[in-house]
Design an enzyme around this catalytic site. Structure first.
Site, mmCIF file in Angstrom:
data_model
loop_
_atom_site.group_PDB
_atom_site.id
_atom_site.type_symbol
_atom_site.label_atom_id
_atom_site.label_comp_id
_atom_site.label_asym_id
_atom_site.label_seq_id
_atom_site.Cartn_x
_atom_site.Cartn_y
_atom_site.Cartn_z
ATOM 1 N N HIS A 1 41.880 27.528 39.661
ATOM 2 C CA HIS A 1 42.092 26.968 38.211
ATOM 3 C C HIS A 1 43.703 27.521 37.980
ATOM 4 O O HIS A 1 44.288 28.541 38.697
ATOM 5 C CB HIS A 1 41.052 27.613 37.325
ATOM 6 C CG HIS A 1 40.098 26.778 37.082
ATOM 7 N ND1 HIS A 1 38.914 27.474 36.736
ATOM 8 C CD2 HIS A 1 39.895 25.500 37.015
ATOM 9 C CE1 HIS A 1 38.017 26.556 36.476
ATOM 10 N NE2 HIS A 1 38.438 25.219 36.779
ATOM 11 N N ASP B 1 45.729 28.937 35.732
ATOM 12 C CA ASP B 1 46.077 30.100 35.423
ATOM 13 C C ASP B 1 45.969 31.163 36.473
ATOM 14 O O ASP B 1 46.344 32.346 36.263
ATOM 15 C CB ASP B 1 45.464 30.490 34.131
ATOM 16 C CG ASP B 1 43.757 30.280 34.116
ATOM 17 O OD1 ASP B 1 43.375 29.441 34.987
ATOM 18 O OD2 ASP B 1 43.318 31.317 33.482
ATOM 19 N N HIS B 2 45.337 30.936 37.586
ATOM 20 C CA HIS B 2 45.120 31.976 38.674
ATOM 21 C C HIS B 2 45.961 31.827 39.927
ATOM 22 O O HIS B 2 45.875 32.507 40.777
ATOM 23 C CB HIS B 2 43.590 32.113 38.909
ATOM 24 C CG HIS B 2 42.918 32.439 38.019
ATOM 25 N ND1 HIS B 2 42.440 33.711 37.681
ATOM 26 C CD2 HIS B 2 42.555 31.917 36.676
ATOM 27 C CE1 HIS B 2 41.703 33.739 36.639
ATOM 28 N NE2 HIS B 2 41.682 32.874 35.940
HETATM 29 ZN ZN LIG Z 1 38.847 29.751 35.942
#
Ligand SMILES: [Zn+2]
Length: 310
Positions: free
Chosen positions: A65, A67-68
């Site tokens: 994802h 944000d990672h």
């Molecule tokens: Zn996630």
């Protein structure tokens, strides 16, 4: 500067806020530097935090994802720009190797970095060094996700007074440490007489997940647990639906696993305003140990080892 510390680069989940950058964590562990989940903006946060590209020896991505991982293109390119000479290892969910490839080649640049990719396909040991064992465990999120754990091997702490009393000094100390016994002063001295057990330190990194056995296993006996706590208890239904933890659940994990220091992070933007202690209080209701609600650019030392006992 502590030789084992967490440098917090960002603490926001899905969307960054005025005070929180997307995720990002740099763990300094002796002469290694592990970058976890570099979200968007990580390169600039490193600048603010005084972390250089050349300090990174390993990159661990829990899942893909944005944000990672959206900070990966910038960080990897910066390592090339800075001519980082040492090889760097990268760990990520192997089923999404194509995503890693796209991030690495997201734009045009001269790629001079020696990057060893270690796709994680199942639970197990990913690396072993004299300083730690790096392990991965599959978590329970909406997409393939692995948490990570560093475990330092148990050792022994030498007791200077006991060594001196037996006239052991200099290279003999290393000899005794390695062989377990040494002839000194007309008798054989054993390692047990002049040292005490020194339990290895443990660091655990548990990101996006529902409560699951792997989260407890990763956290087991951790001196420091970095744990997502995206939601407050009032939003537990959202946590369940989107595969996340509440702060209270992070506290539950820390309590059951015997954690010493719990670092809460990966906060939903919905808590940007409102009582800052809310998430801490919810975690503290389940966990009596030390809790830090992470803020961007925090430097958090890995807690000192508990005093050794004979
Ligand atoms: Zn996630």
């Amino acid at each position: 500067m502590a030789n084992r510390e967490l440098v917090v680069l960002g603490t926001a989940s899905q969307a960054p806020t005025r005070t929180r950058n997307h995720n990002g964590y740099f763990l300094r562990w002796d002469d290694e530097g592990l970058l976890f989940d570099p979200g968007e903006g990580t390169q600039r946060q490193m600048l603010f935090a005084g972390v250089t590209a050349s300090q990174i020896t390993r990159v661990c991505v829990t899942h893909f994802h944005g944000d990672h991982c959206l900070g990966l293109p910038g960080v990897l390119q910066r390592m090339s720009l800075d001519r980082v000479a040492h090889p760097v290892a990268a760990y990520y969910p192997g089923v999404n190797a194509a995503v890693f490839g796209r991030l690495r080649q997201a734009s045009l640049y001269y790629d001079s970095l020696t990057l060893h990719e270690h796709p994680v396909d199942s639970d197990g040991v990913m690396a072993e060094t004299p300083g730690f064992l790096l392990e991965a465990r599959a978590l329970s999120h909406l997409v393939p996700t692995f948490g990570y754990r560093l475990t330092e091997p148990d050792g022994r702490r030498m007791l200077p007074g006991e060594l001196a009393a037996r006239g052991i000094a200099g290279p003999d100390v290393g000899l005794l440490r390695r062989s377990g016994r040494l002839a000194a002063g007309g008798r054989v001295v054993t390692l047990g007489e002049v040292s005490v057990p020194r339990p290895g330190q443990r660091f655990a990194f548990v990101m996006d997940t529902r409560l699951c056995d792997a989260a407890f296993e990763l956290a087991d006996g951790a001196d420091m647990l970095v744990c997502e706590s995206t939601f407050a208890a009032a939003d537990a239904a959202l946590a369940r639906d989107y595969g996340h933890l509440t702060a209270g659940q992070a506290g539950q994990i820390a309590a059951a696993a015997g954690v010493r220091l719990l670092v809460l992070t990966h906060f939903s933007q919905r808590y940007e305003t409102g009582p800052a202690h809310r998430l801490r209080d919810e975690a503290a209701a389940a966990f009596g140990g030390e809790i830090v609600v992470a803020a961007d650019l925090d430097r958090i030392p890995v807690p000192k080892r508990a005093p050794a006992v004979r």
